[in-house]
Design an enzyme around this catalytic site. Structure first.
Site, PDB file in Angstrom:
ATOM      1  N   HIS A  60      22.067  23.770  60.238  1.00  0.00           N
ATOM      2  CA  HIS A  60      21.256  24.937  60.595  1.00  0.00           C
ATOM      3  C   HIS A  60      21.878  26.166  59.945  1.00  0.00           C
ATOM      4  O   HIS A  60      23.014  26.517  60.251  1.00  0.00           O
ATOM      5  CB  HIS A  60      21.209  25.095  62.122  1.00  0.00           C
ATOM      6  CG  HIS A  60      20.542  23.937  62.803  1.00  0.00           C
ATOM      7  ND1 HIS A  60      19.172  23.875  62.971  1.00  0.00           N
ATOM      8  CD2 HIS A  60      21.025  22.787  63.318  1.00  0.00           C
ATOM      9  CE1 HIS A  60      18.849  22.744  63.588  1.00  0.00           C
ATOM     10  NE2 HIS A  60      19.962  22.059  63.806  1.00  0.00           N
ATOM     11  N   LEU A  61      21.131  26.795  59.048  1.00  0.00           N
ATOM     12  CA  LEU A  61      21.665  27.961  58.319  1.00  0.00           C
ATOM     13  C   LEU A  61      21.201  29.296  58.911  1.00  0.00           C
ATOM     14  O   LEU A  61      21.725  30.344  58.546  1.00  0.00           O
ATOM     15  CB  LEU A  61      21.301  27.880  56.832  1.00  0.00           C
ATOM     16  CG  LEU A  61      21.901  26.689  56.070  1.00  0.00           C
ATOM     17  CD1 LEU A  61      21.475  26.711  54.614  1.00  0.00           C
ATOM     18  CD2 LEU A  61      23.421  26.661  56.172  1.00  0.00           C
ATOM     19  N   ASP A 303      24.916  18.172  62.096  1.00  0.00           N
ATOM     20  CA  ASP A 303      24.133  19.033  63.000  1.00  0.00           C
ATOM     21  C   ASP A 303      24.851  20.371  63.223  1.00  0.00           C
ATOM     22  O   ASP A 303      24.847  20.915  64.336  1.00  0.00           O
ATOM     23  CB  ASP A 303      23.843  18.331  64.329  1.00  0.00           C
ATOM     24  CG  ASP A 303      22.730  19.017  65.118  1.00  0.00           C
ATOM     25  OD1 ASP A 303      22.090  19.946  64.586  1.00  0.00           O
ATOM     26  OD2 ASP A 303      22.514  18.613  66.277  1.00  0.00           O
ATOM     27  N   PHE A 321      22.176  25.424  72.922  1.00  0.00           N
ATOM     28  CA  PHE A 321      22.658  24.101  72.494  1.00  0.00           C
ATOM     29  C   PHE A 321      23.233  24.174  71.080  1.00  0.00           C
ATOM     30  O   PHE A 321      22.637  24.822  70.207  1.00  0.00           O
ATOM     31  CB  PHE A 321      21.484  23.111  72.459  1.00  0.00           C
ATOM     32  CG  PHE A 321      20.987  22.657  73.811  1.00  0.00           C
ATOM     33  CD1 PHE A 321      21.648  21.648  74.494  1.00  0.00           C
ATOM     34  CD2 PHE A 321      19.845  23.210  74.373  1.00  0.00           C
ATOM     35  CE1 PHE A 321      21.173  21.184  75.721  1.00  0.00           C
ATOM     36  CE2 PHE A 321      19.364  22.764  75.602  1.00  0.00           C
ATOM     37  CZ  PHE A 321      20.025  21.751  76.282  1.00  0.00           C
TER      38      PHE A 321
END
Ligand code: NCD
Ligand code: ZN
Length: 428
Positions: A60-61, A303, A321
């Site tokens: 996730h960027l 992740d 999260f």
């Protein structure tokens, strides 16, 4: 710049052997003992391990949308620091890459701003969580490398069925975050004794497995390449094992943290132990390790999910999260699984490089061979060091592994023959 990497150690027939690697014009020009070159800069590796660049199908960027958590630049620098030369960037962004124009924009920005290669996921449905499917051929033409609604499961069976047919028609993988919202009941960690002890609402295994079971049936009916993100339960591993035996085109990934920790390792109600899927039971963790070893689980993906420190300092009830993972994956897995002889180094590199590259048909090969792009990661397997928040290039410091003592520090990362990370070298 051309490089002659002297005195490296390479995996040859699954064993480490002293070799040199010559990099010319962005490609591996030669591999062998005692290579010489007149026009290349010589780098003495003093016995460090030369690996094919690592490949992470799941990061996730946060850019655009939440650039206080990460940017394309910092996320790619973090990945390079971890030895990754390719990452798949998830589409939970604002604006959402659910249309061709936005995918095109992301592809251009990723190329311009990242220090490594990026594959951009497009969403499966509009706004990522709406019921209407995206235009699969247009998004493929715009440069999407796969489709995913990561962060959310697809709740409606027909939506998933039609999505699989569409992904199959354009011959790209559909990567699913499986989570049935109706079974979630506001859970924040794995359901079980530990959640009871901490007084926190639990997430049961069926949240994952009920939707996975549906999807495996739909994947069989459609023939799509169905890739399951971050599997976490023993039942998921067994269902995927049986589906593979039945000829379903299913592949899957597991995260380092689900291999390393179970819910009994959660010391207290701390946000840095909150991730989705949650750390499961020790029984589940053992099943994930066994599934990886027997080939049911295809690869390891981090992740990497950066968040603000304040957000993660809250109780698990409030914290978002996700934990960061790009910079600690190799060293944690090498230290805890290879040095302890649970995995071989060759297995670990297969799961972190060759196998994911092959699964998603990536330009980076995951193999060290003459003629291939010189995407390389060089690790120091002998010196022990401590993971510190300060050493992370990611804006996110949200990991329960701070202060761990590990082996396998990244010394250099090269993408297309250029050094994009160097130990003690570049500024952040
Ligand atoms: N993995 C996580 O815990 N969080 C991810 C979303 C997701 O993959 O669930 C995130 O974007 O933060
Ligand atoms: Zn997810």
């Amino acid at each position: 710049m051309n490089y002659l990497l002297k005195n490296g150690q390479l995996l040859v027939d699954e064993r480490l052997q002293a070799q040199d690697v010559l990099v010319v014009d962005g490609k591996i020009a030669a591999i062998g003992a005692d290579l010489e070159a007149t026009t290349a800069t010589v780098i003495d590796l003093h016995g460090d391990f030369i690996s094919p660049g690592l490949v992470d199908l799941h990061v996730h960027l946060r850019d655009p949308g939440q650039t206080y958590k990460e940017t394309i630049k910092t996320g790619s620098q973090a990945a390079a620091h971890g030895g990754f030369t390719f990452v798949g960037a998830m589409p939970n962004l604002t604006p959402v890459p659910d249309n061709a124009a936005q995918i095109q924009k992301m592809v251009v920005r990723n190329q311009a701003e990242a220090v490594i290669r990026i594959g951009q996921y497009a969403t499966i449905t509009e706004q990522r969580t709406a019921g209407k499917l995206v235009d699969f051929p247009a998004l493929k033409a715009a440069g999407a490398f796969a489709f995913s609604n990561d962060g959310s499961g697809i709740q409606d069976a027909d939506t998933m069925y039609q999505a699989m047919r569409a992904a199959k028609a354009v011959n790209l993988p559909l990567a699913a975050h499986v989570e049935d919202d109706s079974l979630l009941h506001g859970g924040v960690m794995n359901a079980g004794a530990k959640a009871d002890e901490l007084g926190l609402p639990g997430i049961s295994n069926v949240v994952e497995t009920a939707q996975l079971a549906r999807d495996l049936v739909l994947a069989q009916a459609t023939g799509v390449h169905y890739h399951v993100c971050h599997v976490s339960t023993a039942e998921s591993v067994q269902m995927i094992r049986l589906a593979k035996q039945a000829g379903v085109q299913v592949t899957c990934e597991v995260t380092p943290h689900h291999l390393l920790l179970s819910d009994r390792d959660i010391p207290a109600d701390q946000g840095n132990y909150k991730m989705n899927p949650p750390l499961r039971s020790e029984h589940d963790r053992q099943a994930l390790i066994a599934g990886l070893i027997d080939g049911t689980i295809d690869c390891i993906a981090t992740d990497h999910a950066p968040h603000g420190t304040d957000e993660k300092q809250q109780s698990m009830r409030q914290a978002p999260f996700g934990i960061v993972g790009s910079e600690t994956a190799f060293s944690l897995l090498f230290t805890n699984f290879v040095k302890t002889r649970i995995f071989t180094l060759a297995q670990l590199i297969n799961w972190l490089s060759y196998r994911p590259a092959q699964l998603f048909n990536l330009p980076t090969s995951g193999q060290l061979k003459s003629g291939q792009p010189a995407d390389l990661a060089i690790f120091d397997l002998k010196h022990r060091y401590q993971i510190t928040a300060d050493s992370l290039y990611s804006k996110g410091k949200n990991t329960p592994f701070i202060d761990n003592q590990v082996y396998g520090e990244t010394v250099y990362t090269l993408v297309a023959g250029q050094i994009v990370y160097q130990r003690g070298g570049t500024t952040k």
